[in-house]
Scaffold this motif. Structure first.
Motif, PDB file in Angstrom:
ATOM      1  N   ILE A 132      41.926  39.462  27.894  1.00  0.00           N
ATOM      2  CA  ILE A 132      42.558  39.094  28.861  1.00  0.00           C
ATOM      3  C   ILE A 132      40.571  38.706  29.063  1.00  0.00           C
ATOM      4  CG2 ILE A 132      43.786  38.691  31.254  1.00  0.00           C
ATOM      5  CD1 ILE A 132      45.644  39.760  29.297  1.00  0.00           C
ATOM      6  N   VAL A 133      40.371  39.356  29.728  1.00  0.00           N
ATOM      7  CA  VAL A 133      39.656  40.234  30.965  1.00  0.00           C
ATOM      8  C   VAL A 133      38.494  39.288  30.250  1.00  0.00           C
ATOM      9  CG1 VAL A 133      37.385  41.338  31.334  1.00  0.00           C
ATOM     10  CG2 VAL A 133      39.286  41.915  31.219  1.00  0.00           C
ATOM     11  N   LEU A 134      38.147  38.811  28.569  1.00  0.00           N
ATOM     12  CA  LEU A 134      36.968  37.862  28.164  1.00  0.00           C
ATOM     13  C   LEU A 134      37.191  36.618  28.046  1.00  0.00           C
ATOM     14  CD1 LEU A 134      36.785  39.823  24.690  1.00  0.00           C
ATOM     15  CD2 LEU A 134      34.578  40.173  27.327  1.00  0.00           C
ATOM     16  N   VAL A 135      38.396  35.935  28.385  1.00  0.00           N
ATOM     17  CA  VAL A 135      39.272  34.985  28.074  1.00  0.00           C
ATOM     18  C   VAL A 135      39.048  34.299  29.933  1.00  0.00           C
ATOM     19  CG1 VAL A 135      40.808  33.273  28.247  1.00  0.00           C
ATOM     20  CG2 VAL A 135      40.034  34.942  26.311  1.00  0.00           C
ATOM     21  N   VAL A 136      39.528  35.256  31.388  1.00  0.00           N
ATOM     22  CA  VAL A 136      39.421  34.682  32.552  1.00  0.00           C
ATOM     23  C   VAL A 136      38.266  34.684  32.327  1.00  0.00           C
ATOM     24  CG1 VAL A 136      39.684  35.220  34.948  1.00  0.00           C
ATOM     25  CG2 VAL A 136      41.293  35.527  32.807  1.00  0.00           C
ATOM     26  N   VAL A 137      36.699  35.267  32.128  1.00  0.00           N
ATOM     27  CA  VAL A 137      35.182  35.275  32.688  1.00  0.00           C
ATOM     28  C   VAL A 137      34.625  34.455  31.287  1.00  0.00           C
ATOM     29  CG1 VAL A 137      33.529  36.570  32.876  1.00  0.00           C
ATOM     30  CG2 VAL A 137      35.114  37.531  32.982  1.00  0.00           C
ATOM     31  N   LEU A 138      35.283  34.126  30.887  1.00  0.00           N
ATOM     32  CA  LEU A 138      34.845  32.697  30.350  1.00  0.00           C
ATOM     33  C   LEU A 138      34.863  31.502  30.806  1.00  0.00           C
ATOM     34  CD1 LEU A 138      32.823  31.744  27.842  1.00  0.00           C
ATOM     35  CD2 LEU A 138      34.874  31.722  26.139  1.00  0.00           C
ATOM     36  N   LEU A 139      36.209  31.731  31.365  1.00  0.00           N
ATOM     37  CA  LEU A 139      36.448  30.673  31.966  1.00  0.00           C
ATOM     38  C   LEU A 139      36.718  30.296  33.527  1.00  0.00           C
ATOM     39  CD1 LEU A 139      39.719  29.929  30.049  1.00  0.00           C
ATOM     40  CD2 LEU A 139      37.364  29.102  29.529  1.00  0.00           C
ATOM     41  N   GLN A 140      35.825  31.568  33.847  1.00  0.00           N
ATOM     42  CA  GLN A 140      35.631  31.536  34.971  1.00  0.00           C
ATOM     43  C   GLN A 140      35.649  30.188  36.277  1.00  0.00           C
ATOM     44  OE1 GLN A 140      31.865  33.460  36.529  1.00  0.00           O
ATOM     45  NE2 GLN A 140      31.508  33.665  34.439  1.00  0.00           N
ATOM     46  N   THR A 141      35.731  29.050  35.866  1.00  0.00           N
ATOM     47  CA  THR A 141      34.913  27.403  36.548  1.00  0.00           C
ATOM     48  C   THR A 141      36.897  27.224  36.408  1.00  0.00           C
ATOM     49  OG1 THR A 141      34.615  26.616  34.320  1.00  0.00           O
ATOM     50  CG2 THR A 141      33.197  27.205  35.981  1.00  0.00           C
ATOM     51  N   GLU A 142      37.982  27.653  35.445  1.00  0.00           N
ATOM     52  CA  GLU A 142      39.171  27.601  35.405  1.00  0.00           C
ATOM     53  C   GLU A 142      39.736  28.112  35.960  1.00  0.00           C
ATOM     54  OE1 GLU A 142      38.884  24.441  34.182  1.00  0.00           O
ATOM     55  OE2 GLU A 142      37.670  23.989  33.889  1.00  0.00           O
ATOM     56  N   VAL A 143      39.724  29.357  36.281  1.00  0.00           N
ATOM     57  CA  VAL A 143      40.400  30.641  36.316  1.00  0.00           C
ATOM     58  C   VAL A 143      39.846  31.623  37.690  1.00  0.00           C
ATOM     59  CG1 VAL A 143      41.886  32.495  35.796  1.00  0.00           C
ATOM     60  CG2 VAL A 143      41.251  30.858  34.779  1.00  0.00           C
ATOM     61  N   ALA A 144      40.137  31.480  38.484  1.00  0.00           N
ATOM     62  CA  ALA A 144      39.793  32.310  39.613  1.00  0.00           C
ATOM     63  C   ALA A 144      40.729  33.595  39.858  1.00  0.00           C
ATOM     64  CB  ALA A 144      40.233  31.578  41.046  1.00  0.00           C
ATOM     65  N   VAL A 145      40.538  34.740  40.115  1.00  0.00           N
ATOM     66  CA  VAL A 145      41.083  36.350  40.134  1.00  0.00           C
ATOM     67  C   VAL A 145      40.749  37.036  41.876  1.00  0.00           C
ATOM     68  CG1 VAL A 145      42.107  38.751  39.706  1.00  0.00           C
ATOM     69  CG2 VAL A 145      41.882  36.909  38.244  1.00  0.00           C
ATOM     70  N   LYS A 146      41.843  37.117  42.696  1.00  0.00           N
ATOM     71  CA  LYS A 146      40.630  37.497  43.993  1.00  0.00           C
ATOM     72  C   LYS A 146      42.135  38.697  44.155  1.00  0.00           C
ATOM     73  CE  LYS A 146      38.928  32.844  45.093  1.00  0.00           C
ATOM     74  NZ  LYS A 146      39.408  31.765  45.894  1.00  0.00           N
ATOM     75  N   ARG A 147      41.570  39.630  44.708  1.00  0.00           N
ATOM     76  CA  ARG A 147      41.958  41.298  45.903  1.00  0.00           C
ATOM     77  C   ARG A 147      41.752  40.160  47.802  1.00  0.00           C
ATOM     78  NH1 ARG A 147      40.645  46.605  44.581  1.00  0.00           N
ATOM     79  NH2 ARG A 147      42.619  46.306  43.379  1.00  0.00           N
ATOM     80  N   ASP A 148      43.259  39.958  48.018  1.00  0.00           N
ATOM     81  CA  ASP A 148      43.640  39.834  49.341  1.00  0.00           C
ATOM     82  C   ASP A 148      42.662  40.948  50.122  1.00  0.00           C
ATOM     83  OD1 ASP A 148      45.569  40.843  49.549  1.00  0.00           O
ATOM     84  OD2 ASP A 148      46.848  39.657  49.464  1.00  0.00           O
ATOM     85  N   THR A 149      43.120  41.262  51.518  1.00  0.00           N
ATOM     86  CA  THR A 149      42.481  42.301  51.895  1.00  0.00           C
ATOM     87  C   THR A 149      43.622  43.271  52.228  1.00  0.00           C
ATOM     88  OG1 THR A 149      44.329  40.961  53.879  1.00  0.00           O
ATOM     89  CG2 THR A 149      41.411  41.343  53.715  1.00  0.00           C
ATOM     90  N   ARG A 150      44.651  43.072  51.448  1.00  0.00           N
ATOM     91  CA  ARG A 150      45.471  44.342  51.112  1.00  0.00           C
ATOM     92  C   ARG A 150      45.825  44.778  49.982  1.00  0.00           C
ATOM     93  NH1 ARG A 150      50.390  40.307  53.133  1.00  0.00           N
ATOM     94  NH2 ARG A 150      49.640  39.794  51.511  1.00  0.00           N
ATOM     95  N   GLY A 151      45.244  44.080  49.570  1.00  0.00           N
ATOM     96  CA  GLY A 151      45.533  45.382  47.682  1.00  0.00           C
ATOM     97  C   GLY A 151      45.420  44.464  46.547  1.00  0.00           C
ATOM     98  N   ARG A 152      46.444  43.449  47.424  1.00  0.00           N
ATOM     99  CA  ARG A 152      46.896  42.418  46.031  1.00  0.00           C
ATOM    100  C   ARG A 152      46.715  41.055  45.573  1.00  0.00           C
ATOM    101  NH1 ARG A 152      51.991  40.515  49.446  1.00  0.00           N
ATOM    102  NH2 ARG A 152      51.979  38.277  47.808  1.00  0.00           N
ATOM    103  N   TRP A 153      46.417  41.586  44.450  1.00  0.00           N
ATOM    104  CA  TRP A 153      45.602  40.469  43.220  1.00  0.00           C
ATOM    105  C   TRP A 153      46.849  39.291  43.241  1.00  0.00           C
ATOM    106  CZ3 TRP A 153      41.003  41.495  41.455  1.00  0.00           C
ATOM    107  CH2 TRP A 153      40.399  42.879  42.048  1.00  0.00           C
TER     108      TRP A 153
END
Length: 162
Positions: free
Chosen positions: A112-133
């Motif tokens: 999952i990590v490998l795919v998301v990093v490879l497709l980083q122009t298609e997928v974004a993973v972010k953490r908000d100020t409350r610590g939720r992804w």
């Protein structure tokens, strides 16, 4: 280099382990392995983020959870379809993954990590100020079904096929 059709057949013929190994080689070749190693999240955290949203609704009902190999093969097929340079990189990774020599692959990252990093122009993973992804797919015209297969397999892995 094999033709695009032959490359797709070669990718689909990879075993589970070989597909994951080839994916890791592509990520490394693209210079993204260090970034993948530094990811502050893992598959379990992404699964919770996806479960909290409505992304699971995009999965066909009753589809079993994709395996790591299925997700890796879908990602390899997609990136191979992007351009000749990526197709060449995938072809070399497939040959490497199928080679019989003994070696220890230093990658212990989740697919999952490998795919998301490879497709980083298609997928974004972010953490908000409350610590939720949050997990966001950048929707664009899908002229190629390969990207759709990657997203379906990725969502299936993240949701346990539900």
């Amino acid at each position: 280099m094999p033709s695009q059709g032959q490359l797709e057949l070669d990718v689909r013929a990879l075993s589970e382990d070989s597909a994951v190994r080839a994916l890791a080689v592509v990520v490394e070749e693209r210079g993204l392995l260090a970034e993948a190693s530094r990811c502050p999240w893992d598959g379990a955290e992404l699964s919770r983020a996806v479960a909290a949203g409505d992304l699971a609704a995009y999965l066909p009902p009753g589809r079993p959870e994709a395996t790591d190999g299925e997700l890796a093969r879908a990602a390899l097929e997609y990136v191979a379809s992007l351009d000749e340079d990526m197709a060449s990189t995938v072809a070399e990774a497939v040959e490497y993954a199928r080679s019989p020599m003994e070696r220890v692959d230093p990658v212990s990252l989740s697919v999952i990590v490998l795919v998301v990093v490879l497709l980083q122009t298609e997928v974004a993973v972010k953490r908000d100020t409350r610590g939720r992804w949050s997990f966001t797919l950048h929707k664009r015209a899908m002229r190629d079904a390969a990207l759709g297969r990657v997203f379906t397999a990725l969502l299936s892995r993240l949701t346990g096929g539900k």
